[in-house]
Design a protein around this motif. Structure first.
Motif, PDB file in Angstrom:
ATOM      1  N   MET A   4       0.824  -1.191   0.000  1.00  0.00           N
ATOM      2  CA  MET A   4       0.000   0.000   0.000  1.00  0.00           C
ATOM      3  C   MET A   4       0.860   1.242   0.000  1.00  0.00           C
ATOM      4  O   MET A   4       1.707   1.433   0.859  1.00  0.00           O
ATOM      5  CB  MET A   4      -0.900   0.010   1.233  1.00  0.00           C
ATOM      6  CG  MET A   4      -1.792   1.225   1.320  1.00  0.00           C
ATOM      7  SD  MET A   4      -2.929   1.134   2.695  1.00  0.00           S
ATOM      8  CE  MET A   4      -1.794   1.190   4.064  1.00  0.00           C
ATOM      9  N   THR A   5       0.667   2.123  -0.976  1.00  0.00           N
ATOM     10  CA  THR A   5       1.418   3.360  -1.060  1.00  0.00           C
ATOM     11  C   THR A   5       0.538   4.590  -0.997  1.00  0.00           C
ATOM     12  O   THR A   5       1.016   5.690  -1.087  1.00  0.00           O
ATOM     13  CB  THR A   5       2.228   3.416  -2.362  1.00  0.00           C
ATOM     14  OG1 THR A   5       1.334   3.268  -3.469  1.00  0.00           O
ATOM     15  CG2 THR A   5       3.264   2.315  -2.388  1.00  0.00           C
ATOM     16  N   SER A  35       9.160   3.611  -0.771  1.00  0.00           N
ATOM     17  CA  SER A  35       8.168   4.601  -1.189  1.00  0.00           C
ATOM     18  C   SER A  35       7.354   5.049   0.011  1.00  0.00           C
ATOM     19  O   SER A  35       7.018   4.262   0.880  1.00  0.00           O
ATOM     20  CB  SER A  35       7.245   3.988  -2.242  1.00  0.00           C
ATOM     21  OG  SER A  35       6.583   2.842  -1.732  1.00  0.00           O
ATOM     22  N   GLU A 129       8.448   0.214   3.660  1.00  0.00           N
ATOM     23  CA  GLU A 129       7.793   0.338   2.358  1.00  0.00           C
ATOM     24  C   GLU A 129       6.341   0.774   2.525  1.00  0.00           C
ATOM     25  O   GLU A 129       5.602   0.213   3.336  1.00  0.00           O
ATOM     26  CB  GLU A 129       7.829  -1.015   1.641  1.00  0.00           C
ATOM     27  CG  GLU A 129       7.174  -1.023   0.268  1.00  0.00           C
ATOM     28  CD  GLU A 129       8.039  -0.400  -0.798  1.00  0.00           C
ATOM     29  OE1 GLU A 129       7.505   0.356  -1.614  1.00  0.00           O
ATOM     30  OE2 GLU A 129       9.254  -0.682  -0.817  1.00  0.00           O
ATOM     31  N   GLY A 130       5.935   1.803   1.782  1.00  0.00           N
ATOM     32  CA  GLY A 130       4.558   2.267   1.829  1.00  0.00           C
ATOM     33  C   GLY A 130       4.202   3.101   3.034  1.00  0.00           C
ATOM     34  O   GLY A 130       3.025   3.336   3.284  1.00  0.00           O
TER      35      GLY A 130
END
Length: 296
Positions: A4-5, A35, A129-130
């Motif tokens: 999930m970003t 990210s 991440e995310g």
């Protein structure tokens, strides 16, 4: 690695996607900047209902009475059972060079603790991440981050296990959320205003949940060992959640709860949470800010 970003995706849509995620550990670039997205308190969950919080136990805390309800492991404990957990970074206190032991610890936090939202306070580490950055910039960030194994992939892997192990094919799996608010070790948040913004977001996540049947968030807040910076944030969070609580009592709670990691009752283990006088003083300054704002 599907992660999930964006905070704008619906929980239900992400829950559908999560059941089909297959995590491939060998494809993860541990050195890359993960990210991230930003989030301010004004963009917190909408269309919500208020969650009823349990009362805090009476002071002074008697460890023998609360060890079963608030103790969780040797590296984590409940501040509010089944709602807010404070602990070390997943992987703390175990062999960090083996994915198996890290995965086992994450599995305990996610499966046994039910935690789905992870809050990293480690300015010395790259966000997972995310991650969503609290207070827009995500607090402080050190220019030379430590190369510690990420844990977001393991959280997703355990979520797969939960989804695949369900007898109901239509079950909606609440997707994990990764939040980041960096504080340098043994120090305080960069400012009271910045800290207040981060606490406001976390308090909203705890007090409210989406309408339509989705479960409210169960939050795991960690720094390195889960004592100093995590204690600072959890003490402030108690103040935001319990309006009649004062700073000194909040500090008494966070320190007493931290002792409950010692589930065998061995007296040689003792914690100070928050860890420094500066961190404790910032808790008091935070309380002055939110209580004075309320009186206006």
């Amino acid at each position: 690695l599907p992660i999930m970003t964006s905070a704008s995706r619906s929980s239900r849509a992400m829950g559908e996607a999560l059941r089909h995620i297959k995590v491939h550990h060998n494809n993860i670039n541990h050195q890359s900047l993960r990210s991230i997205t930003t989030m301010t308190p004004s963009t917190a969950t909408k269309n919500t209902t208020t969650r009823q919080l349990p009362p805090l136990p009476p002071l002074p805390i008697k460890s023998s009475d609360l060890r079963n309800s608030h103790g969780f492991s040797s590296t984590a404990h409940w501040v509010i059972p089944n709602i807010l957990m404070q602990g070390g970074r997943p992987g703390f206190g175990i062999g960090l060079d083996t994915d198996t032991t890290l995965l086992d610890q994450v599995r305990t936090i996610v499966k046994d603790g039910g935690c789905r939202t992870f809050v990293s306070l480690q300015a010395e580490c790259v966000p997972e991440e995310g991650s969503i950055l609290l207070d827009e910039g995500g607090g402080c960030r050190k220019s030379n981050p430590k190369d510690l194994p990420p844990y977001a992939n393991h959280v997703l892997s355990v979520m797969n296990e939960i989804g695949e192990g369900s007898a109901d094919n239509d079950v909606s799996i609440t997707p994990p959320i990764f939040l980041y608010y960096g504080i340098i070790g043994m120090q305080t948040a960069q400012s009271i205003n910045s800290l207040s913004n981060a606490i406001s977001d976390l308090a909203t996540r705890i007090k409210q949940h989406q309408s339509g049947g989705d479960k409210p968030e169960t939050i795991y807040i960690h720094c390195g060992g889960g004592v100093g910076r995590a204690g600072l944030v959890c003490a402030c969070l108690l103040g935001a959640l319990y309006e009649d609580l004062d700073a000194d009592k909040a500090l008494e709670y966070t320190n007493a709860f931290c002792q409950l990691r010692n589930r065998e009752g061995k007296e040689e283990v003792h914690y100070s949470s928050p860890e420094t006088e500066g961190q404790k003083e910032q808790v008091r300054e935070f309380f002055e800010k939110i209580r004075s704002t309320k009186k206006k």
